[in-house]
Design a protein around this motif. Structure first.
Motif, PDB file in Angstrom:
ATOM      1  N   PRO A  28       0.822  -1.216   0.000  1.00  0.00           N
ATOM      2  CA  PRO A  28       0.000   0.000   0.000  1.00  0.00           C
ATOM      3  C   PRO A  28       0.854   1.263   0.000  1.00  0.00           C
ATOM      4  CG  PRO A  28       0.039  -0.970   2.195  1.00  0.00           C
ATOM      5  CD  PRO A  28       0.743  -1.939   1.283  1.00  0.00           C
ATOM      6  N   GLU A  32      -3.717   4.358   0.904  1.00  0.00           N
ATOM      7  CA  GLU A  32      -4.170   3.032   0.476  1.00  0.00           C
ATOM      8  C   GLU A  32      -4.142   2.040   1.632  1.00  0.00           C
ATOM      9  OE1 GLU A  32      -2.967   2.779  -4.226  1.00  0.00           O
ATOM     10  OE2 GLU A  32      -1.496   2.105  -2.741  1.00  0.00           O
ATOM     11  N   ILE A  33      -4.877   0.942   1.456  1.00  0.00           N
ATOM     12  CA  ILE A  33      -4.837  -0.154   2.416  1.00  0.00           C
ATOM     13  C   ILE A  33      -4.537  -1.456   1.672  1.00  0.00           C
ATOM     14  CG2 ILE A  33      -6.370   0.893   4.123  1.00  0.00           C
ATOM     15  CD1 ILE A  33      -8.672  -0.812   3.004  1.00  0.00           C
ATOM     16  N   LEU A  34      -3.907  -2.370   2.383  1.00  0.00           N
ATOM     17  CA  LEU A  34      -3.714  -3.742   1.895  1.00  0.00           C
ATOM     18  C   LEU A  34      -4.783  -4.604   2.547  1.00  0.00           C
ATOM     19  CD1 LEU A  34      -1.912  -5.891   0.393  1.00  0.00           C
ATOM     20  CD2 LEU A  34      -0.737  -6.192   2.599  1.00  0.00           C
ATOM     21  N   GLY A  77      -1.622   2.350   4.644  1.00  0.00           N
ATOM     22  CA  GLY A  77      -0.602   3.262   4.161  1.00  0.00           C
ATOM     23  C   GLY A  77      -0.672   4.590   4.886  1.00  0.00           C
ATOM     24  N   VAL A 107      -4.578  -4.107  -3.031  1.00  0.00           N
ATOM     25  CA  VAL A 107      -4.261  -2.762  -2.560  1.00  0.00           C
ATOM     26  C   VAL A 107      -5.149  -1.772  -3.297  1.00  0.00           C
ATOM     27  CG1 VAL A 107      -2.565  -0.911  -2.858  1.00  0.00           C
ATOM     28  CG2 VAL A 107      -1.919  -2.986  -1.681  1.00  0.00           C
ATOM     29  N   SER A 110      -8.250   3.652   0.514  1.00  0.00           N
ATOM     30  CA  SER A 110      -9.045   3.241   1.673  1.00  0.00           C
ATOM     31  C   SER A 110     -10.495   3.661   1.544  1.00  0.00           C
ATOM     32  CB  SER A 110      -8.447   3.812   2.960  1.00  0.00           C
ATOM     33  OG  SER A 110      -8.665   5.207   3.058  1.00  0.00           O
TER      34      SER A 110
END
Length: 317
Positions: A28, A32-34, A77, A107, A110
């Motif tokens: 990420p 962003e998020i994973l 992130g 990814v 969010s």
């Protein structure tokens, strides 16, 4: 390099081009998020892109298909403050760019996700975003459907249609659905007031003397013109495919809005949708669940056009 399992479409072709392999796990970036994917939804746009290419974000093979994901936040992130590791989420991130949902990790920004309602399994959650957003944006944003209006929903037992029926009913509309006779009880259980067997009668003949305010059409083709014929002057045809020229011309003549609409990531709408789920006004019907490695069989099921509700991949238990 950290890797993950993913189903990769090696090129244009039949379901057999979908192959399970190891690929690099994404990382990420800012905002962003994973997400550790637990389940991924299957949509017609997936098998159409696999079979013919030419879809936005789906031209550069090999690629990982899949827009709908449900899972658990694994990493956040920089700048992400509203979600944390361990949160259960669902979303249709990046559309029309592919996030690569047929994989163990995704990814994406969010704010393309919302928290998963606790009443939904991950499989149900994965079947919700693209189909429900398509129905919501078509009925609420485009048609501005309101209480007391009459709406015709084509393919009312399908992945998008069964959610459109419920969303329309939650808005207080009188809902008419088309479906084959064996699926009528299911469509009525969703809240439809009337169901038309499209195999035995022409819906245009049934509704010609009692026109509707809105038609929600995930089919298009020759259905478009007949749909225009059952609309009131000034009504709305919501089509998720291109409207054919003869239907568009007739709609223009009668002051009917008949524009093609394409779904977009929409956190506010997806929140409204999950609120309906929490309120018991919207449910996701799961037709079938396939392991990630059997994505090809999931596509084969989808291409039969016989599914009631959504087809889903189980990525992890």
């Amino acid at each position: 390099m950290t890797t993950m399992n993913a189903v990769v479409a090696q090129g244009i072709g039949g379901p057999e081009v979908l192959q399970l392999q190891e690929v690099e796990r994404p990382v990420p970036g800012l905002t962003e998020i994973l997400v550790r994917v637990r389940a991924a939804g299957i949509n017609p746009t997936d098998w159409k892109a696999r079979a013919a290419g030419g879809r936005v974000g789906a031209d550069d093979f090999p690629l990982i298909l899949g827009y709908d994901v449900a899972g658990v936040v694994e990493q956040v992130g920089g700048g992400v403050t509203w979600l944390k590791v361990g949160d259960e989420v669902l979303g249709m991130p990046k559309f029309p760019v592919l996030p690569g949902g047929y994989a163990e990790y995704v990814v994406a920004p969010s704010r393309h996700f919302v928290r998963k309602p606790s009443v939904l399994s991950f499989e149900e959650a994965a079947g919700l975003p693209l189909a429900a957003l398509t129905a919501w944006q078509g009925l609420v944003d485009t048609a501005r459907l309101s209480a007391g209006q009459r709406v015709l929903v084509h393919a009312a037992a399908g992945g998008v249609g069964h959610l459109a029926v419920q969303i329309a009913k939650s808005l207080g509309a009188h809902v008419i659905g088309t479906a084959s006779a064996p699926k009528h009880d299911f469509v009525r259980s969703l809240g439809a007031d009337e169901v038309i067997d499209y195999r035995s009668v022409d819906f245009a003949d049934v509704l010609r003397e009692s026109p509707v305010d809105v038609v929600f059409d995930p089919i298009a083709g020759d259905t478009s013109l007949r749909s225009v014929q059952v609309l009131k002057d000034g009504g709305v045809l919501v089509s998720i495919l291109n409207v054919e020229d003869d239907a568009a011309a007739e709609a223009k003549r009668r002051g009917i809005n008949a524009d093609f609409t394409l779904v977009e990531p929409d956190r506010l709408a997806l929140t409204a949708i999950t609120d309906l789920v929490d309120a018991g006004q919207l449910r996701v019907e799961i037709d079938s669940v396939f392991p990630l490695a059997e994505a090809a069989d999931a596509h084969r099921r989808g291409e039969t056009n016989a599914a009631s509700g959504k087809i889903v991949l189980r990525v992890a238990d």
